[in-house]
Design a protein around this motif. Structure first.
Motif, PDB file in Angstrom:
ATOM      1  N   ILE A 163       0.850  -1.183   0.000  1.00  6.11           N
ATOM      2  CA  ILE A 163       0.000   0.000   0.000  1.00  6.11           C
ATOM      3  C   ILE A 163       0.888   1.236   0.000  1.00  6.11           C
ATOM      4  CG2 ILE A 163      -0.179   0.014   2.542  1.00  6.11           C
ATOM      5  CD1 ILE A 163      -3.122   0.925   2.153  1.00  6.11           C
ATOM      6  N   SER A 164       0.488   2.230  -0.762  1.00  9.82           N
ATOM      7  CA  SER A 164       1.283   3.449  -0.849  1.00  9.82           C
ATOM      8  C   SER A 164       1.105   4.290   0.414  1.00  9.82           C
ATOM      9  CB  SER A 164       0.884   4.261  -2.079  1.00  9.82           C
ATOM     10  OG  SER A 164      -0.490   4.633  -2.005  1.00  9.82           O
ATOM     11  N   ARG A 165       1.939   5.321   0.537  1.00 13.32           N
ATOM     12  CA  ARG A 165       1.991   6.124   1.764  1.00 13.32           C
ATOM     13  C   ARG A 165       0.642   6.683   2.175  1.00 13.32           C
ATOM     14  NH1 ARG A 165       4.216  10.657   1.939  1.00 13.32           N
ATOM     15  NH2 ARG A 165       4.186  11.055  -0.290  1.00 13.32           N
ATOM     16  N   THR A 166      -0.108   7.172   1.190  1.00 10.28           N
ATOM     17  CA  THR A 166      -1.401   7.782   1.504  1.00 10.28           C
ATOM     18  C   THR A 166      -2.574   6.879   1.151  1.00 10.28           C
ATOM     19  OG1 THR A 166      -1.348   8.898  -0.638  1.00 10.28           O
ATOM     20  CG2 THR A 166      -0.501  10.120   1.265  1.00 10.28           C
ATOM     21  N   ALA A 167      -2.273   5.609   0.920  1.00  7.60           N
ATOM     22  CA  ALA A 167      -3.295   4.587   0.664  1.00  7.60           C
ATOM     23  C   ALA A 167      -4.037   4.775  -0.649  1.00  7.60           C
ATOM     24  CB  ALA A 167      -4.295   4.514   1.818  1.00  7.60           C
ATOM     25  N   THR A 168      -3.479   5.547  -1.554  1.00  7.92           N
ATOM     26  CA  THR A 168      -4.150   5.745  -2.842  1.00  7.92           C
ATOM     27  C   THR A 168      -3.942   4.566  -3.785  1.00  7.92           C
ATOM     28  OG1 THR A 168      -2.203   6.985  -3.582  1.00  7.92           O
ATOM     29  CG2 THR A 168      -4.072   8.253  -2.736  1.00  7.92           C
ATOM     30  N   ILE A 169      -2.889   3.781  -3.540  1.00 12.39           N
ATOM     31  CA  ILE A 169      -2.596   2.633  -4.398  1.00 12.39           C
ATOM     32  C   ILE A 169      -2.400   1.398  -3.526  1.00 12.39           C
ATOM     33  CG2 ILE A 169      -1.054   1.681  -6.151  1.00 12.39           C
ATOM     34  CD1 ILE A 169      -0.080   4.552  -6.668  1.00 12.39           C
ATOM     35  N   THR A 170      -3.036   0.300  -3.928  1.00 12.19           N
ATOM     36  CA  THR A 170      -2.782  -0.998  -3.314  1.00 12.19           C
ATOM     37  C   THR A 170      -2.430  -1.992  -4.412  1.00 12.19           C
ATOM     38  OG1 THR A 170      -5.132  -1.571  -3.401  1.00 12.19           O
ATOM     39  CG2 THR A 170      -4.300  -0.626  -1.339  1.00 12.19           C
ATOM     40  N   TYR A 171      -1.710  -3.006  -4.025  1.00 12.29           N
ATOM     41  CA  TYR A 171      -1.247  -4.008  -4.996  1.00 12.29           C
ATOM     42  C   TYR A 171      -1.225  -5.346  -4.291  1.00 12.29           C
ATOM     43  CZ  TYR A 171       1.701  -6.092  -8.633  1.00 12.29           C
ATOM     44  OH  TYR A 171       2.199  -6.871  -9.641  1.00 12.29           O
ATOM     45  N   TYR A 172      -1.712  -6.410  -4.975  1.00  6.28           N
ATOM     46  CA  TYR A 172      -1.851  -7.713  -4.357  1.00  6.28           C
ATOM     47  C   TYR A 172      -1.226  -8.806  -5.204  1.00  6.28           C
ATOM     48  CZ  TYR A 172      -5.348  -5.468  -1.402  1.00  6.28           C
ATOM     49  OH  TYR A 172      -5.988  -4.640  -0.512  1.00  6.28           O
ATOM     50  N   ALA A 173      -0.752  -9.838  -4.535  1.00  6.31           N
ATOM     51  CA  ALA A 173      -0.377 -11.062  -5.226  1.00  6.31           C
ATOM     52  C   ALA A 173      -1.648 -11.719  -5.753  1.00  6.31           C
ATOM     53  CB  ALA A 173       0.345 -11.999  -4.270  1.00  6.31           C
ATOM     54  N   ASP A 174      -1.525 -12.368  -6.876  1.00  5.74           N
ATOM     55  CA  ASP A 174      -2.702 -13.021  -7.473  1.00  5.74           C
ATOM     56  C   ASP A 174      -3.315 -14.045  -6.520  1.00  5.74           C
ATOM     57  OD1 ASP A 174      -1.414 -13.105 -10.897  1.00  5.74           O
ATOM     58  OD2 ASP A 174      -2.477 -11.544  -9.779  1.00  5.74           O
ATOM     59  N   SER A 175      -2.477 -14.679  -5.719  1.00  6.02           N
ATOM     60  CA  SER A 175      -2.958 -15.750  -4.837  1.00  6.02           C
ATOM     61  C   SER A 175      -3.873 -15.245  -3.723  1.00  6.02           C
ATOM     62  CB  SER A 175      -1.765 -16.492  -4.225  1.00  6.02           C
ATOM     63  OG  SER A 175      -0.956 -15.598  -3.494  1.00  6.02           O
ATOM     64  N   VAL A 176      -3.838 -13.947  -3.438  1.00  9.08           N
ATOM     65  CA  VAL A 176      -4.658 -13.418  -2.344  1.00  9.08           C
ATOM     66  C   VAL A 176      -5.676 -12.393  -2.822  1.00  9.08           C
ATOM     67  CG1 VAL A 176      -2.726 -13.783  -0.763  1.00  9.08           C
ATOM     68  CG2 VAL A 176      -3.136 -11.494  -1.700  1.00  9.08           C
ATOM     69  N   LYS A 177      -5.628 -12.033  -4.077  1.00 11.03           N
ATOM     70  CA  LYS A 177      -6.527 -11.008  -4.606  1.00 11.03           C
ATOM     71  C   LYS A 177      -7.974 -11.435  -4.408  1.00 11.03           C
ATOM     72  CE  LYS A 177      -4.615  -9.180  -8.093  1.00 11.03           C
ATOM     73  NZ  LYS A 177      -4.117  -8.935  -9.460  1.00 11.03           N
ATOM     74  N   GLY A 178      -8.768 -10.531  -3.879  1.00 10.21           N
ATOM     75  CA  GLY A 178     -10.175 -10.827  -3.609  1.00 10.21           C
ATOM     76  C   GLY A 178     -10.437 -11.442  -2.247  1.00 10.21           C
ATOM     77  N   ARG A 179      -9.386 -11.903  -1.572  1.00 13.21           N
ATOM     78  CA  ARG A 179      -9.535 -12.484  -0.231  1.00 13.21           C
ATOM     79  C   ARG A 179      -8.905 -11.625   0.851  1.00 13.21           C
ATOM     80  NH1 ARG A 179      -7.106 -17.189   1.050  1.00 13.21           N
ATOM     81  NH2 ARG A 179      -5.360 -16.850  -0.389  1.00 13.21           N
ATOM     82  N   PHE A 180      -7.787 -10.981   0.524  1.00 11.17           N
ATOM     83  CA  PHE A 180      -7.044 -10.171   1.494  1.00 11.17           C
ATOM     84  C   PHE A 180      -7.218  -8.694   1.164  1.00 11.17           C
ATOM     85  CE2 PHE A 180      -3.456 -13.403   2.688  1.00 11.17           C
ATOM     86  CZ  PHE A 180      -4.416 -14.373   2.926  1.00 11.17           C
ATOM     87  N   ALA A 181      -7.136  -7.866   2.200  1.00 10.81           N
ATOM     88  CA  ALA A 181      -7.208  -6.425   2.010  1.00 10.81           C
ATOM     89  C   ALA A 181      -6.177  -5.739   2.900  1.00 10.81           C
ATOM     90  CB  ALA A 181      -8.600  -5.908   2.329  1.00 10.81           C
TER      91      ALA A 181
END
Length: 129
Positions: free
Chosen positions: A51-69
């Protein structure tokens, strides 16, 4: 310098949820991009989310996308990882990490552990089947 301490790990049944926390001290968290990684026994450290400093961007591994936040509360100097629908494959030691300027270009840069400057000691997550 920033010190990171993870918490919230534990034993959970498959399909369950956990929320991990990463508390920072020594420096304001808003100065850092943050990531979560995990490492299972015998395997390499694996990127989970960032997650970026101001939370404007998040990025996930494919294995957790849709399950983790991944979220953050800079006022509390804390980053969180909410994990839903856990499976035994998610069993690992989970680490948070802090780095700088990880989202200037492609977010994929945030998935590289060598880009992070500070690491916590980890919190164990075990998912039983």
């Amino acid at each position: 310098q920033v010190q990171l301490v993870e918490s919230g790990g534990g034993l959970v049944q498959a399909g369950g949820s956990l929320r991990l926390s990463c508390a920072a001290s020594g420096s304001a968290l808003i100065g850092y991009d943050m990531g979560w990684f995990r490492q299972a026994p015998g395997l390499e450290r694996e990127f989970v989310a960032a997650i970026s400093r101001t939370a404007t961007i998040t990025y996930y591994a494919d294995s957790v996308k849709g399950r983790f936040a991944i979220t953050r509360d800079n006022a509390k100097n804390t980053v969180y990882l909410k994990m839903n629908n856990l499976s035994p494959e998610d069993t690992a030691l989970y680490f948070c990490a802090a780095g700088s300027q990880l989202f200037l270009g492609t977010p994929a840069v945030s998935a590289k552990p060598e880009m992070y400057d500070y690491w916590g000691q980890g919190t164990q997550v075990t998912v039983s089947s």
